[in-house]
Design a protein around this motif. Sequence first.
Motif, PDB file in Angstrom:
ATOM      1  N   ASN A 210     -21.335  -7.938  62.563  1.00 25.27           N
ATOM      2  CA  ASN A 210     -21.305  -9.343  62.150  1.00 25.27           C
ATOM      3  C   ASN A 210     -22.062  -9.570  60.846  1.00 25.27           C
ATOM      4  O   ASN A 210     -21.719 -10.455  60.058  1.00 25.27           O
ATOM      5  N   ALA A 211     -23.110  -8.762  60.626  1.00 25.05           N
ATOM      6  CA  ALA A 211     -23.936  -8.933  59.425  1.00 25.05           C
ATOM      7  C   ALA A 211     -23.394  -8.148  58.231  1.00 25.05           C
ATOM      8  O   ALA A 211     -23.741  -8.450  57.088  1.00 25.05           O
ATOM      9  N   TRP A 212     -22.548  -7.166  58.486  1.00 20.93           N
ATOM     10  CA  TRP A 212     -22.068  -6.265  57.440  1.00 20.93           C
ATOM     11  C   TRP A 212     -20.883  -6.882  56.691  1.00 20.93           C
ATOM     12  O   TRP A 212     -19.881  -7.254  57.294  1.00 20.93           O
ATOM     13  N   ASP A 213     -20.990  -6.976  55.366  1.00 16.74           N
ATOM     14  CA  ASP A 213     -19.931  -7.559  54.544  1.00 16.74           C
ATOM     15  C   ASP A 213     -18.938  -6.523  54.036  1.00 16.74           C
ATOM     16  O   ASP A 213     -17.896  -6.883  53.482  1.00 16.74           O
ATOM     17  N   GLY A 214     -19.256  -5.251  54.210  1.00 20.16           N
ATOM     18  CA  GLY A 214     -18.381  -4.199  53.718  1.00 20.16           C
ATOM     19  C   GLY A 214     -17.344  -3.769  54.736  1.00 20.16           C
ATOM     20  O   GLY A 214     -17.010  -4.494  55.676  1.00 20.16           O
TER      21      GLY A 214
END
Length: 423
Positions: A210-214
């Motif tokens: 959920n926190a990872w944008d990649g």
Amino acid sequence: MTDVDRRTMIKLTGGAGVAGLTGLAGCSTTGSTDTTTEGGTGTDTTTADSGSGPYNIGMVDALTGSLSAFGQRNQRGKDIALADVNAVGVNGRDLSISVEDSGSQSSGGVSAAQKLVNQDGVPFVIGAVGSGVSLAIYESVIQGTDVVQVSQNSTGLGLTEFPGLLRVSPTGRTQSRALANIIAEDGYDTVAMTYVNNNYGSSLADAFANAWDGTMAYNNPHDQDQQSYSGVISEMNSSGADAWLFITYQAEFATMVNEMYSSGYDPQLYGADSVSGDNVLENTPEGSIDGMKVVVPSAPVEQQNYKEFVSTFESEYGESPTVWSAYAYDAVAIAALSIQAADEFTGAALSDVVRDVTRPEGQKATSYKAAHDILADGGSPSDVDYQGVSGPIDFDENGDPVGFLQIQEVRNHSYERIGFIES
């Protein structure tokens, strides 16, 4: 209390544990062990408060199985805490702790807690290490009773959903967010992640995703206690990701590292708290994980009471403690303060005060003795703000504490602190 007196007390509290646990090697990792009563002069382990002899509480710990490295640290932290508590006393009496083994498994944890609550009748249970074990204990044994449960080591996000289940270690959500930020700051936009297939692993993995944008090139679980993880390692390599994230335990991770190393794979490694430890270093080739970055819960290392705890630990055991030992220490101190503050030695009475003795509105006390003296001098539970060796605690409405995180990097096959985060 002098250093000599403290060492003597630690040996007395720990000695019963050694005697009581000599049969562990032959135990099933899913069953409980014989009860070990520690810290007091008596052997009474019943709930009924006779008004004499030690107050007895319970502890479920990972003495065997894949989390046993944490269990050993817990026992040492617990023994130091018992020495400090019993040097002062609890309402003029000693504190003792009956220890049961979870075997690092949920079924073993439930059996252990059932013995402590249903047979020994303890009103307060410290436990457990694994988040899945702590949740299983709460749902199967504690929920619906007045018994207080405080987990010493569990960081799984799922515990937040059960306000009656308190914990001293912070939620793993902060770890996951920190890892996402660190990996991105290091210049990676694609990650291969594997996580242990239980509440701890899945909750931290979900929070990271959920926190990872990649891009998540690989995002799959693995089972605990397997002899080989070559399939997982091969799939992570085939994903094409240069950054690999491991949310698992030390034994499982060491196996993965050896298989990765023998295959010639050389990705940038990252890990959540439970992959950091001496068991990994001792069971992997020199240099095989150099450059790896790990985010772990941390004590406030510059705080004076933590420095004193470190000094005592090093003097007694010849090595430095980890934050897990500090969490176990504080779980014992919180239990003792709750007993001191409560009207009677029952689960209901302890439930009424256990949160209050760590409230930030109270008078700050950085030792058990200081907090005890506030209560003994007529102070109410809300007059005390116990600031533990692991930090301020301050249980919130979900039973979660204030958290500190440490960023470590493996250099020359050793963990070195390179950063610090307060959540």
